[in-house]
Design a protein around this motif. Structure first.
Motif, PDB file in Angstrom:
ATOM      1  N   ILE A  56       0.952   6.516   2.082  1.00 61.90           N
ATOM      2  CA  ILE A  56       0.816   8.085   2.961  1.00 61.90           C
ATOM      3  C   ILE A  56       2.341   8.668   2.900  1.00 61.90           C
ATOM      4  O   ILE A  56       3.146   7.863   3.157  1.00 61.90           O
ATOM      5  CB  ILE A  56       0.714   7.623   4.431  1.00 61.90           C
ATOM      6  N   ARG A  57       2.249   9.789   2.613  1.00 59.05           N
ATOM      7  CA  ARG A  57       3.546  10.694   2.250  1.00 59.05           C
ATOM      8  C   ARG A  57       3.301  11.732   3.207  1.00 59.05           C
ATOM      9  O   ARG A  57       2.657  12.584   2.980  1.00 59.05           O
ATOM     10  CB  ARG A  57       3.897  11.105   0.940  1.00 59.05           C
ATOM     11  N   ASP A  58       4.347  12.064   4.219  1.00 62.18           N
ATOM     12  CA  ASP A  58       4.259  12.952   5.300  1.00 62.18           C
ATOM     13  C   ASP A  58       2.727  13.132   5.809  1.00 62.18           C
ATOM     14  O   ASP A  58       2.298  12.178   6.498  1.00 62.18           O
ATOM     15  CB  ASP A  58       4.598  14.366   4.676  1.00 62.18           C
ATOM     16  N   ASP A  59       1.969  14.248   5.703  1.00 68.78           N
ATOM     17  CA  ASP A  59       0.717  14.262   6.222  1.00 68.78           C
ATOM     18  C   ASP A  59      -0.471  13.918   5.255  1.00 68.78           C
ATOM     19  O   ASP A  59      -1.540  14.526   5.308  1.00 68.78           O
ATOM     20  CB  ASP A  59       0.420  15.632   6.764  1.00 68.78           C
ATOM     21  N   ARG A  60      -0.135  13.359   3.953  1.00 65.18           N
ATOM     22  CA  ARG A  60      -1.247  13.219   3.106  1.00 65.18           C
ATOM     23  C   ARG A  60      -1.375  11.919   2.711  1.00 65.18           C
ATOM     24  O   ARG A  60      -0.502  11.020   2.684  1.00 65.18           O
ATOM     25  CB  ARG A  60      -0.697  13.890   1.621  1.00 65.18           C
ATOM     26  N   ILE A  61      -2.587  11.644   2.607  1.00 65.37           N
ATOM     27  CA  ILE A  61      -3.050   9.973   2.236  1.00 65.37           C
ATOM     28  C   ILE A  61      -3.373  10.130   0.695  1.00 65.37           C
ATOM     29  O   ILE A  61      -4.019  10.834   0.259  1.00 65.37           O
ATOM     30  CB  ILE A  61      -4.431   9.656   2.885  1.00 65.37           C
ATOM     31  N   LEU A  62      -2.534   9.236   0.008  1.00 68.51           N
ATOM     32  CA  LEU A  62      -2.178   9.367  -1.477  1.00 68.51           C
ATOM     33  C   LEU A  62      -3.335   8.360  -2.195  1.00 68.51           C
ATOM     34  O   LEU A  62      -2.991   7.167  -2.419  1.00 68.51           O
ATOM     35  CB  LEU A  62      -1.088   9.292  -1.943  1.00 68.51           C
ATOM     36  N   THR A  63      -4.608   8.540  -2.117  1.00 61.06           N
ATOM     37  CA  THR A  63      -5.636   7.691  -2.459  1.00 61.06           C
ATOM     38  C   THR A  63      -5.611   7.372  -4.041  1.00 61.06           C
ATOM     39  O   THR A  63      -5.675   6.258  -4.567  1.00 61.06           O
ATOM     40  CB  THR A  63      -6.906   8.095  -2.434  1.00 61.06           C
ATOM     41  N   SER A  64      -4.668   8.252  -4.653  1.00 56.29           N
ATOM     42  CA  SER A  64      -4.329   8.076  -6.124  1.00 56.29           C
ATOM     43  C   SER A  64      -3.227   6.882  -6.286  1.00 56.29           C
ATOM     44  O   SER A  64      -3.174   6.379  -7.327  1.00 56.29           O
ATOM     45  CB  SER A  64      -4.142   9.351  -6.869  1.00 56.29           C
ATOM     46  N   GLU A  65      -2.358   6.702  -5.172  1.00 55.49           N
ATOM     47  CA  GLU A  65      -1.403   5.828  -5.138  1.00 55.49           C
ATOM     48  C   GLU A  65      -1.861   4.702  -4.421  1.00 55.49           C
ATOM     49  O   GLU A  65      -1.634   4.581  -3.232  1.00 55.49           O
ATOM     50  CB  GLU A  65      -0.198   6.493  -4.878  1.00 55.49           C
ATOM     51  N   ARG A  66      -2.576   3.623  -4.851  1.00 55.05           N
ATOM     52  CA  ARG A  66      -3.333   2.562  -4.032  1.00 55.05           C
ATOM     53  C   ARG A  66      -2.968   1.280  -4.697  1.00 55.05           C
ATOM     54  O   ARG A  66      -2.915   1.273  -6.222  1.00 55.05           O
ATOM     55  CB  ARG A  66      -4.603   2.827  -3.702  1.00 55.05           C
ATOM     56  N   PHE A  67      -3.079   0.164  -4.073  1.00 57.83           N
ATOM     57  CA  PHE A  67      -3.412  -1.153  -4.621  1.00 57.83           C
ATOM     58  C   PHE A  67      -4.385  -1.873  -4.233  1.00 57.83           C
ATOM     59  O   PHE A  67      -4.702  -1.604  -2.860  1.00 57.83           O
ATOM     60  CB  PHE A  67      -2.022  -2.021  -4.293  1.00 57.83           C
ATOM     61  N   GLN A  68      -5.166  -2.319  -4.962  1.00 56.80           N
ATOM     62  CA  GLN A  68      -6.631  -3.000  -4.553  1.00 56.80           C
ATOM     63  C   GLN A  68      -6.784  -4.246  -5.528  1.00 56.80           C
ATOM     64  O   GLN A  68      -6.688  -4.006  -6.596  1.00 56.80           O
ATOM     65  CB  GLN A  68      -7.549  -1.888  -4.893  1.00 56.80           C
ATOM     66  N   ALA A  69      -7.129  -5.397  -4.802  1.00 54.98           N
ATOM     67  CA  ALA A  69      -7.559  -6.599  -5.484  1.00 54.98           C
ATOM     68  C   ALA A  69      -8.116  -7.630  -4.808  1.00 54.98           C
ATOM     69  O   ALA A  69      -8.237  -7.539  -3.827  1.00 54.98           O
ATOM     70  CB  ALA A  69      -6.019  -7.113  -5.974  1.00 54.98           C
TER      71      ALA A  69
END
Length: 210
Positions: A56-69
């Motif tokens: 999360i950067r400021d007021d944005r959820i960055l679903t393109s910047e994610r870790f999932q495993a």
């Protein structure tokens, strides 16, 4: 002050200097929403089987910047845990060794605060592995949305006989859409949405109506 002392102590005990970045200043305005699915609820014996993290950067959820495993574990899930996370042993067998995942997760999180629902549990599960690999628990600041919700819903009114801090109740009161729950990515995403809304309400001095 106590938190500073704990961080300095952890930094001194860090066994691998390649991970000193965990103690850097976090990027301005950034946190990471996390969720762990586990074989049970005892961090001493249970293991992580799925984990997701979203920046999360400021007021944005960055679903393109994610870790999932999905992690391959040595411990089988309890029947009760399987009912929750819906991952069967054959699904977990296709996962990756946790020893590969933890370094990637730590590099993804970096020094950012971690946001979660009852974050202490997720942090204790991750710390189980960081203690084994690095000699220290996860040093990142923890932000708990259940605590944020409590402050805005109940914190100044002691007349409540019952207090509901369930994930579903928080989502309902914040009008957050309920995605299929106990999927690590979905839970991390809903947590991120709750965090931004609760943070905004706290900044504006807005309380959650009874």
């Amino acid at each position: 002050m106590r938190r500073l002392v704990r961080r300095l102590y952890a930094q001194a005990r860090l066994s691998d200097p390649a991970y000193r970045f965990l103690f850097d200043e976090p990027p301005h305005g950034e946190v990471v929403a996390i969720d762990c699915e586990t074989t049970g609820l005892d961090p001493h014996v249970d293991e992580i089987i799925a984990i997701a993290a979203i920046r999360i950067r400021d007021d944005r959820i960055l679903t393109s910047e994610r870790f999932q495993a999905i992690a391959r574990t040595s411990r089988k899930s309890s029947p009760e845990a399987i009912k929750v996370h819906q991952l069967l042993d054959r699904d977990i067998e296709q996962g990756r060794p946790i020893g590969e995942l933890v370094p990637e997760l730590l590099r993804f999180i970096g020094p950012r605060p971690v946001v979660g629902y009852y974050t202490a549990f997720d942090k204790s599960m991750i710390s189980k592995y960081t203690k084994a690999y690095l000699g220290i628990p996860l040093p990142n600041e923890a932000i708990d949305i259940s605590g944020m919700y409590y402050d805005l819903r109940y914190g100044h009114d002691w007349g409540h006989l019952t207090i509901d801090l369930s994930f579903r109740k928080i989502a309902h009161d914040l009008e957050i859409p309920m995605l299929p729950q106990h999927d690590a990515f979905n839970d991390a995403l809903m947590t991120a949405m709750m965090y931004l809304q609760l943070r905004d309400m706290a900044r504006r001095g807005v309380r959650i109506a009874a």
